[in-house]
Design a protein around this motif. Structure first.
Motif, PDB file in Angstrom:
ATOM      1  N   GLU A 340       0.835  -1.194   0.000  1.00 14.70           N
ATOM      2  CA  GLU A 340       0.000   0.000   0.000  1.00 14.70           C
ATOM      3  C   GLU A 340       0.872   1.248   0.000  1.00 14.70           C
ATOM      4  O   GLU A 340       0.605   2.223  -0.692  1.00 14.70           O
ATOM      5  N   GLN A 341       1.957   1.195   0.789  1.00 14.76           N
ATOM      6  CA  GLN A 341       2.780   2.388   0.955  1.00 14.76           C
ATOM      7  C   GLN A 341       3.768   2.615  -0.186  1.00 14.76           C
ATOM      8  O   GLN A 341       3.969   3.726  -0.617  1.00 14.76           O
ATOM      9  N   HIS A 342       4.405   1.534  -0.632  1.00 23.84           N
ATOM     10  CA  HIS A 342       5.568   1.743  -1.501  1.00 23.84           C
ATOM     11  C   HIS A 342       5.428   1.200  -2.920  1.00 23.84           C
ATOM     12  O   HIS A 342       6.295   1.445  -3.740  1.00 23.84           O
ATOM     13  N   ALA A 343       4.380   0.436  -3.188  1.00 21.88           N
ATOM     14  CA  ALA A 343       4.299  -0.155  -4.522  1.00 21.88           C
ATOM     15  C   ALA A 343       3.716   0.841  -5.528  1.00 21.88           C
ATOM     16  O   ALA A 343       2.922   1.694  -5.172  1.00 21.88           O
ATOM     17  N   VAL A 344       4.166   0.707  -6.756  1.00 21.43           N
ATOM     18  CA  VAL A 344       3.658   1.552  -7.831  1.00 21.43           C
ATOM     19  C   VAL A 344       2.912   0.654  -8.809  1.00 21.43           C
ATOM     20  O   VAL A 344       3.436  -0.357  -9.239  1.00 21.43           O
ATOM     21  N   VAL A 345       1.674   1.007  -9.118  1.00 22.90           N
ATOM     22  CA  VAL A 345       0.985   0.312 -10.202  1.00 22.90           C
ATOM     23  C   VAL A 345       0.695   1.344 -11.269  1.00 22.90           C
ATOM     24  O   VAL A 345      -0.206   2.154 -11.116  1.00 22.90           O
TER      25      VAL A 345
END
Lengths: 374, 543
Positions: A340-345
């Motif tokens: 939730e905090q660090h992933a990029v989609v």
């Protein structure tokens, strides 16, 4: 005491040789020795003791990176009475090729891990039995790449350029925000990519360039990259650990990796930092979707269907990010906090039609090899 | 004779033949159109030429560095000898990707050598960067194959009667003349054997070339892998595999010519042939060899140990703790004990198979007659065959009744033994051939049955060589990756497979754990070999 132990151990080793070769030595004397059977390595005594007779064991053929929580898999076995044996077959391409070669005597019942870059080859060779899982109702339709349901989407992820945050800050260089930027002088000697012939992220990045610049333009881009001192390695781990400056001894602040690498850097650090040391360049991202399919020739089609359903169950889908560092295809599956905090989609990843990839893949790799390596 | 022949037939000829035929009969009929096309392709020719010359150069270099080492470890006794002998075998078990990473660190611009140069010469110091050069490939090949020379040649050298050399010296021959006229002819068959093995290994080099040579360089093995695993172009793969097999067969024929039958000679127990260095020259010789071993073999291993201990801010056992600590229990998050156990079990099984198959083949080959010698050569072919060919061949040929071994755990030790068997033969054969036939004849004349002759005469003499071969087979089996990764089940990975998986993930602790697991792999192997080296067998100490 010690010498006796040695003598015993040594004697055992020799007794083995003596026992077997006594026969071989005598064999030259008399031709009427019984022929040894090929099964000279002894019985298969390492099979798991928990194999109960009333349980069915089916085999999941998959790539080396497949993973699942033991507890989740055990729950599936308890609920259905189906044990799952996992047989990895190398990387995704190798796994699919093995399945094609062995289709008369398949190595397993379900194959997981064919992705959109190899999908058309698997479909053309007709190695899968169609199955439309009821769980597909919850899947975002953009992932349904085969309308005959010979394969079922399970997860997706993006191959993207990663950059070393600290390096770009210290050297006061702007992070590139388009693939074309990489050919700029400012980025000379900064980028590491992988050989698309031997690495699946390497292939994805090549496909990204084909999509971004078109079949007429991608080779010019690569020629410019080669002039701009791009470094090519054969595998992801050499690029990421030996050449990338953020995660190893390397000196290059740009590398082809995954959109999920930054959260992985946080998750697998001790203690976890507030911010990942690496960032993702969204404009470089190529979307990979992974599928599962029931293999032709299976004797356990009913059980195989249950396994496919299981791969789409919430229990399995929600563990995907932290076991395989990919994203669930079932909508509204909760993500772990670190994602939730660090992933990029990326909103608009680069994508290519599987059939187009199938038609062009070998030719593009060949042309790339001639342009960049020779 | 039957045991090794059957083994070779089932686990080599059948699978490899099946995959080659599949490639040559794409539509069910033999179609040889691909053959001239591939063979006349300039790319094929360039790759074949590179494969050949780098293998020849690697072999010569390994012999140059390894032969003095073989002499030192066989004939001089000094403190730490057995530890050193175990340590030099460690490179064999380490996954190439791990070693490749250590070499990249040692050969790159920030290597200790460059730091030293910079310290001495200051600003004017040149920066050496040997990454992605042929030099890097050659150095890594010496690193991996040093033990082949030391163990294969040393196995015979340590049994030579020193009195032969002493007699020559007493009669006034110089040191060099003694070596040339007395020692060299006696060890030559073992040297030829070692050279053949090193050549076959480097001819089929895969990971070393990929990682250290960079992607622009390819051997035939690399091209076969690409054609089989990536392109699924079996006609291309088959032609390349046949080309490789033809080259390997030619090399084996040359080797057969070079290897004259060893003369029967009085062999001595290894314990009585080694002595401490006496003269200043001998001490210097020893020192130079130890330096070579330290620089070339131990330095890369130390890099791995250092990395396994490095934490963000200093050194500690954090990665080991993480490895053994409670992880999230996933199928592939391997409990280290389990990976170690799998490796050891598979290794022991493969060693037993290799000892039986190789031992029987060595006995057959040591007797007069053509068929034994043919079998001996044939058993070396798997060393020169691509792992992808063998791996895919296993899947194709051993998946149907009556040989339906799909998913069977037998396949792993079988594949590992296929590679280990030639070492057993190569280690035992020179010793067996050196046994004076008259001893056997005498025993037979006195009424001993063939079995008894073998037990009373041959076995005590080869006992030590059997143990040496066992240690080596074990190391090969434990380190085997190419075939194991095709055949292993997901839930039962070996140590190299576990390392490979850890390295396949981003994250500091995964890399650290891969290094920690590599260090454990080194220790396990070195201990197993040290243990085997220390064993004494029955009569061996006394004959």
């Amino acid at each position: 005491m010690r010498t006796r132990l040695r003598a015993v151990a040594g004697g055992l080793a020799l007794a083995l040789l003596l026992a077997a070769c006594g026969e071989a030595a005598d064999e030259s004397a008399g031709p009427d020795e019984p022929e040894p059977t090929e099964d000279e390595t002894g019985p298969d005594d390492m099979s798991p003791p928990e194999d109960l007779p009333d349980q069915v064991t089916i085999t999941l053929v998959t790539h080396d990176s497949f993973d699942v929580e033991e507890e989740v898999l055990a729950r599936f076995s308890t609920e259905t009475g189906i044990n799952v044996d996992i047989v990895p077959g190398g990387d995704a391409g190798s796994t699919v090729n093995q399945a094609i070669l062995t289709r008369d005597a398949p190595l397993g019942d379900v194959l997981f891990g064919v992705d959109n870059t190899f999908l058309s080859r698997a479909l053309d060779e007709e190695i899968f039995v169609p199955y439309e899982s009821p769980a597909l109702a919850g899947v975002d339709p953009q992932f349904l790449l085969d309308d005959q349901h010979r394969v079922t989407p399970v997860d997706f992820g993006d191959v993207c350029l990663n950059y070393d945050r600290a390096w770009f800050e210290e050297n006061d260089v702007e992070v590139p925000d388009d693939l074309q930027d990489l050919t700029d002088e400012a980025y000379t000697g900064l980028l590491t990519v992988m050989n698309p012939a031997t690495s699946s992220p390497g292939l994805a990045f090549l496909l990204a360039s084909v999509e971004r610049f078109g079949e007429d333009g991608y080779l010019d881009f690569w020629e410019a990259l080669a002039d701009n001192d791009v470094l090519v390695t054969d595998g992801w781990s050499e690029a990421y650990y030996d050449e990338f400056s953020a995660t190893g001894d390397g000196e290059r602040p740009l590398v082809v990796s995954y959109a999920s690498s930054p959260p992985a850097e946080v998750y697998f650090a001790d203690p976890p930092p507030d911010e990942p040391p690496t960032g993702v360049i969204e404009a470089s991202c190529f979307r990979q979707v992974e599928f599962a399919g029931i293999l032709q020739g299976t004797e356990h089609e009913a059980e195989a269907r249950l396994l496919v359903d299981f791969l789409l169950s919430e229990a399995f889908q929600e563990t995907l990010p932290l076991t395989m560092f990919v994203f669930p295809v079932v909508e509204d599956t909760p993500l772990p906090e670190v994602f939730e905090q660090h992933a990029v989609v990326p909103d608009e990843p680069l994508q290519l039609d599987p059939e187009e990839i199938g038609a062009g893949r070998e030719e593009w790799i060949d042309a790339w090899t001639r342009t960049v390596l020779r | 004779m039957l045991v090794p022949a059957a083994f070779l037939l089932v686990f080599f000829v059948l699978p490899v033949g099946t995959i080659l035929l599949t490639g040559l009969r794409p539509e069910g009929r033999l179609d040889l159109a691909a053959v001239p096309a591939v063979l006349s392709d300039p790319v094929t020719l360039r790759v074949a030429w590179f494969t050949l010359w780098q293998a020849a150069a690697s072999t010569v270099l390994t012999l140059l560095v390894g032969l003095p080492g073989a002499y030192v470890l066989a004939r001089l006794s000094f403190r730490g000898r057995s530890a050193l002998r175990a340590a030099i075998t460690v490179p064999f078990v380490l996954p190439t990707v791990v070693v490749g990473s250590a070499f990249l660190a040692l050969l790159g611009p920030r290597s200790p050598l460059n730091a030293l140069l910079g310290g001495v010469l200051g600003e004017a110091a040149p920066t050496l960067d040997l990454r992605r050069t042929v030099t890097a490939i050659l150095l890594a090949h010496v690193f991996f194959n040093y033990a082949v020379v030391v163990r294969t040649v040393g196995g015979l050298w340590s049994h030579l009667d020193p009195r032969l050399e002493e007699a020559a010296r007493t009669l006034g021959a110089s040191r060099w003349a003694t070596f040339r006229e007395v020692s060299w002819p006696l060890v030559r068959p073992a040297v030829a054997a070692a050279a053949a093995i090193v050549f076959l290994f480097t001819f089929t080099s895969f990971g070393v070339v990929l990682i250290l040579g960079g992607p622009g360089r390819a051997t035939l093995e690399v091209e076969i892998y690409r054609a089989t695993v990536q392109l699924l172009d079996l006609p291309l793969a088959s032609v390349l595999a046949l080309l490789q097999l033809a080259a390997v067969t030619a090399a084996l024929l040359v080797y057969g010519r070079l290897q004259k039958r060893a003369t029967a000679q009085p062999l001595r127990s290894a314990a009585t042939t080694a002595r401490p260095p006496r003269t200043r020259g001998e001490r210097a010789f020893l020192a130079v060899n130890l330096l070579v071993v330290a620089g070339l073999l131990l330095a890369p291993l130390l890099v791995l140990v250092e990395r396994s201990l490095a934490t963000g801010d200093g050194y500690g056992l954090d990665h080991y703790a993480a490895l053994f600590g409670t992880q999230r229990s996933t199928v592939l998050a391997v409990a280290p004990f389990e990976a170690i156990r799998n490796s050891v079990l598979y290794g022991l099984a493969a060693t037993s198979v290799a000892l039986v198959v190789g031992g029987c083949a060595a006995v057959a080959a040591s007797r007069p007659g053509r068929s034994g010698r043919l079998l001996d050569r044939a058993l070396m072919l798997p060393l020169g065959t691509s792992a992808a060919t063998v791996g895919f061949g296993f899947l194709l040929a051993l998946a149907r009744p009556p040989l339906d071994l799909r998913g069977s755990r037998l396949l792993i030790p079988a594949a590992q033994a296929l590679i280990a068997t030639p070492f057993v033969v190569r280690t035992l054969l020179p010793v067996l051939r050196s046994i004076d036939q008259r001893l056997r004849d005498a025993a037979a004349t006195l009424g001993a049955a063939p079995r008894r002759v073998w037990r009373e005469i041959d076995l005590p003499i080869v006992g030590r060589a059997v143990l040496a071969a066992a240690g080596f087979s074990f190391a090969i089996a434990v380190g085997e990756f190419g075939a194991t990764v095709f055949l292993a089940r997901g839930q039962t990975p070996t140590m190299p497979v576990a390392i490979f998986r850890l390295l396949g993930r981003p994250g500091v602790t995964n890399f650290g754990q891969a290094m920690a697991m590599s260090t454990i792999l080194m220790l396990v192997t070195a201990s197993a070999i040290a243990l085997l080296d220390r064993l004494r067998v029955g009569q061996v100490g006394r004959f």
